[in-house]
Write a protein that holds these residues in place. Structure first.
Motif, PDB file in Angstrom:
ATOM      1  N   PHE A 127       5.586 -10.479  -2.421  1.00 13.99           N
ATOM      2  CA  PHE A 127       4.221 -10.695  -1.928  1.00 13.99           C
ATOM      3  C   PHE A 127       4.170 -11.099  -0.460  1.00 13.99           C
ATOM      4  O   PHE A 127       3.080 -11.308   0.083  1.00 13.99           O
ATOM      5  CB  PHE A 127       3.513 -11.746  -2.791  1.00 13.99           C
TER       6      PHE A 127
ATOM      7  N   ASP B 117      -3.638 -13.843  -4.746  1.00 20.37           N
ATOM      8  CA  ASP B 117      -3.411 -13.509  -3.330  1.00 20.37           C
ATOM      9  C   ASP B 117      -4.659 -13.733  -2.470  1.00 20.37           C
ATOM     10  O   ASP B 117      -4.646 -13.460  -1.276  1.00 20.37           O
ATOM     11  CB  ASP B 117      -2.828 -12.107  -3.151  1.00 20.37           C
TER      12      ASP B 117
ATOM     13  N   GLY C 275       2.183  -8.837   2.123  1.00 18.43           N
ATOM     14  CA  GLY C 275       0.763  -8.898   1.803  1.00 18.43           C
ATOM     15  C   GLY C 275       0.159 -10.238   2.201  1.00 18.43           C
ATOM     16  O   GLY C 275      -0.981 -10.298   2.681  1.00 18.43           O
ATOM     17  N   LEU C 276       0.935 -11.297   2.021  1.00 19.97           N
ATOM     18  CA  LEU C 276       0.475 -12.642   2.381  1.00 19.97           C
ATOM     19  C   LEU C 276       0.246 -12.742   3.887  1.00 19.97           C
ATOM     20  O   LEU C 276      -0.777 -13.280   4.343  1.00 19.97           O
ATOM     21  CB  LEU C 276       1.531 -13.649   1.914  1.00 19.97           C
TER      22      LEU C 276
END
Ligand code: GTP
Ligand code: MG
Length: 136
Positions: free
Chosen positions: A57, A111, A60-61
Protein backbone atom coordinates in the motif's frame (compact mmCIF):
# COMPACT_ATOMS: atom_id res chain seq x y z
CA UNK A 1 3.19 17.74 28.92
CA UNK A 2 3.75 15.86 25.68
CA UNK A 3 3.77 16.76 22.01
CA UNK A 4 2.57 14.87 18.98
CA UNK A 5 2.16 15.39 15.25
CA UNK A 6 -1.31 15.30 13.71
CA UNK A 7 -2.09 15.34 9.99
CA UNK A 8 -5.63 15.77 8.72
CA UNK A 9 -5.33 13.91 5.43
CA UNK A 10 -6.61 15.16 2.05
CA UNK A 11 -9.94 13.35 2.48
CA UNK A 12 -10.62 15.37 5.66
CA UNK A 13 -10.02 18.64 3.80
CA UNK A 14 -11.99 17.53 0.72
CA UNK A 15 -14.96 16.38 2.80
CA UNK A 16 -15.08 19.53 4.93
CA UNK A 17 -14.34 17.66 8.16
CA UNK A 18 -11.41 19.79 9.39
CA UNK A 19 -13.50 21.74 11.90
CA UNK A 20 -15.25 18.63 13.22
CA UNK A 21 -11.98 16.75 13.77
CA UNK A 22 -10.10 19.68 15.31
CA UNK A 23 -13.09 20.30 17.62
CA UNK A 24 -12.84 16.74 18.92
CA UNK A 25 -9.13 17.19 19.71
CA UNK A 26 -9.76 20.54 21.41
CA UNK A 27 -12.69 19.25 23.43
CA UNK A 28 -10.48 16.46 24.77
CA UNK A 29 -8.06 19.06 26.17
CA UNK A 30 -5.42 19.10 23.44
CA UNK A 31 -4.08 22.40 22.07
CA UNK A 32 -2.40 23.48 18.81
CA UNK A 33 1.08 24.96 18.95
CA UNK A 34 1.25 24.99 15.16
CA UNK A 35 -1.64 24.57 12.73
CA UNK A 36 -1.22 24.95 9.00
CA UNK A 37 -2.81 24.03 5.68
CA UNK A 38 -0.01 22.66 3.53
CA UNK A 39 0.48 20.82 0.22
CA UNK A 40 2.93 18.00 0.96
CA UNK A 41 5.52 16.80 -1.54
CA UNK A 42 6.21 13.12 -2.18
CA UNK A 43 9.68 13.19 -0.64
CA UNK A 44 8.34 14.45 2.71
CA UNK A 45 5.57 11.83 2.75
CA UNK A 46 8.01 9.03 1.84
CA UNK A 47 10.24 10.02 4.75
CA UNK A 48 7.28 10.36 7.10
CA UNK A 49 6.03 6.85 6.25
CA UNK A 50 9.51 5.28 5.79
CA UNK A 51 8.59 2.38 8.10
CA UNK A 52 6.06 1.23 5.46
CA UNK A 53 8.41 1.37 2.45
CA UNK A 54 8.11 -1.79 0.37
CA UNK A 55 4.61 -2.68 1.60
CA UNK A 56 1.94 -3.11 -1.10
CA UNK A 57 0.00 0.00 0.00
CA UNK A 58 3.04 2.32 0.23
CA UNK A 59 2.86 3.94 -3.23
CA UNK A 60 -0.88 4.46 -2.91
CA UNK A 61 -0.39 6.00 0.53
CA UNK A 62 2.17 8.47 -0.82
CA UNK A 63 -0.13 9.34 -3.75
CA UNK A 64 -3.08 9.84 -1.42
CA UNK A 65 -1.22 12.12 1.03
CA UNK A 66 -0.08 14.34 -1.86
CA UNK A 67 -3.31 14.54 -3.86
CA UNK A 68 -4.41 17.76 -2.14
CA UNK A 69 -3.72 19.96 0.85
CA UNK A 70 -3.55 18.57 4.37
CA UNK A 71 -3.66 20.21 7.78
CA UNK A 72 -0.48 19.62 9.78
CA UNK A 73 -0.48 20.36 13.50
CA UNK A 74 1.92 20.27 16.42
CA UNK A 75 -0.40 19.19 19.20
CA UNK A 76 0.23 19.37 22.91
CA UNK A 77 -1.60 18.46 26.06
CA UNK A 78 -1.18 17.45 29.67
CA UNK A 79 -0.36 13.80 30.30
CA UNK A 80 -0.21 11.33 27.43
CA UNK A 81 -1.00 13.53 24.41
CA UNK A 82 0.31 10.87 21.99
CA UNK A 83 -2.02 8.24 23.43
CA UNK A 84 -4.94 10.65 23.67
CA UNK A 85 -4.76 11.45 19.95
CA UNK A 86 -4.44 7.76 19.04
CA UNK A 87 -7.49 6.93 21.18
CA UNK A 88 -9.57 9.67 19.54
CA UNK A 89 -8.48 8.48 16.06
CA UNK A 90 -9.58 4.86 16.49
CA UNK A 91 -8.25 1.79 14.71
CA UNK A 92 -6.37 2.12 11.41
CA UNK A 93 -9.19 0.41 9.48
CA UNK A 94 -12.38 2.49 9.79
CA UNK A 95 -14.41 -0.65 9.09
CA UNK A 96 -13.49 -1.93 12.56
CA UNK A 97 -12.78 1.36 14.37
CA UNK A 98 -15.06 1.80 17.37
CA UNK A 99 -18.05 4.13 17.18
CA UNK A 100 -17.18 7.33 19.00
CA UNK A 101 -13.76 7.54 17.38
CA UNK A 102 -12.94 9.82 14.46
CA UNK A 103 -12.35 6.95 12.05
CA UNK A 104 -15.21 4.90 13.48
CA UNK A 105 -17.72 7.72 13.11
CA UNK A 106 -16.55 9.49 9.96
CA UNK A 107 -14.67 7.10 7.60
CA UNK A 108 -15.22 3.87 5.68
CA UNK A 109 -11.93 2.92 3.96
CA UNK A 110 -8.48 1.97 5.31
CA UNK A 111 -6.71 4.01 2.64
CA UNK A 112 -8.82 7.13 3.31
CA UNK A 113 -8.91 7.23 7.09
CA UNK A 114 -8.86 11.00 7.67
CA UNK A 115 -6.14 11.46 10.29
CA UNK A 116 -2.58 10.60 11.22
CA UNK A 117 -1.24 10.74 14.76
CA UNK A 118 2.26 9.79 15.90
CA UNK A 119 2.26 6.30 17.44
CA UNK A 120 4.88 6.88 20.19
CA UNK A 121 6.79 9.77 21.81
CA UNK A 122 9.87 8.80 19.78
CA UNK A 123 7.91 8.87 16.52
CA UNK A 124 6.38 12.21 17.56
CA UNK A 125 9.82 13.78 18.03
CA UNK A 126 11.00 12.49 14.65
CA UNK A 127 7.84 13.57 12.81
CA UNK A 128 7.66 17.01 14.46
CA UNK A 129 11.27 17.63 13.38
CA UNK A 130 10.33 16.66 9.81
CA UNK A 131 7.24 18.88 9.54
CA UNK A 132 8.17 21.75 11.87
CA UNK A 133 12.00 21.90 11.84
CA UNK A 134 12.08 25.35 13.43
CA UNK A 135 9.77 24.38 16.30
CA UNK A 136 11.54 23.89 19.64
P1 GTP B 1 -1.27 6.69 10.41
O1 GTP B 1 -1.64 7.55 11.57
O2 GTP B 1 -1.69 7.22 9.09
O3 GTP B 1 0.20 6.35 10.49
O4 GTP B 1 -2.12 5.36 10.60
P2 GTP B 1 -1.89 4.17 11.64
O5 GTP B 1 -0.74 4.47 12.56
O6 GTP B 1 -3.21 3.86 12.23
O7 GTP B 1 -1.51 2.97 10.67
P3 GTP B 1 -0.09 2.55 10.08
O8 GTP B 1 0.99 3.49 10.50
O9 GTP B 1 0.09 1.11 10.34
O10 GTP B 1 -0.34 2.72 8.50
C1 GTP B 1 -0.20 3.97 7.87
C2 GTP B 1 -1.32 4.12 6.86
O11 GTP B 1 -1.13 3.14 5.85
C3 GTP B 1 -2.70 3.86 7.43
O12 GTP B 1 -3.30 5.03 7.94
C4 GTP B 1 -3.46 3.32 6.23
O13 GTP B 1 -4.01 4.36 5.44
C5 GTP B 1 -2.38 2.63 5.43
N1 GTP B 1 -2.42 1.19 5.67
C6 GTP B 1 -1.93 0.51 6.74
N2 GTP B 1 -2.14 -0.81 6.60
C7 GTP B 1 -2.79 -0.95 5.44
C8 GTP B 1 -3.30 -2.08 4.72
O14 GTP B 1 -3.21 -3.22 5.16
N3 GTP B 1 -3.91 -1.83 3.51
C9 GTP B 1 -4.04 -0.57 3.01
N4 GTP B 1 -4.66 -0.41 1.81
N5 GTP B 1 -3.58 0.51 3.64
C10 GTP B 1 -2.97 0.32 4.84
MG1 MG C 1 1.13 5.06 11.82
Amino acid sequence: MQRTLVILKPDAVERGLVGEILARLEAKGLRFERLELRQLDKDTVRRHYAEHEGKPFYDGLVGFLTRGPVVVAAVTGPGDAVGAVRALMGATDPAVAAPGTIRGDLAMLIDENLIHGSDSPGAAARELALFFPDHQ
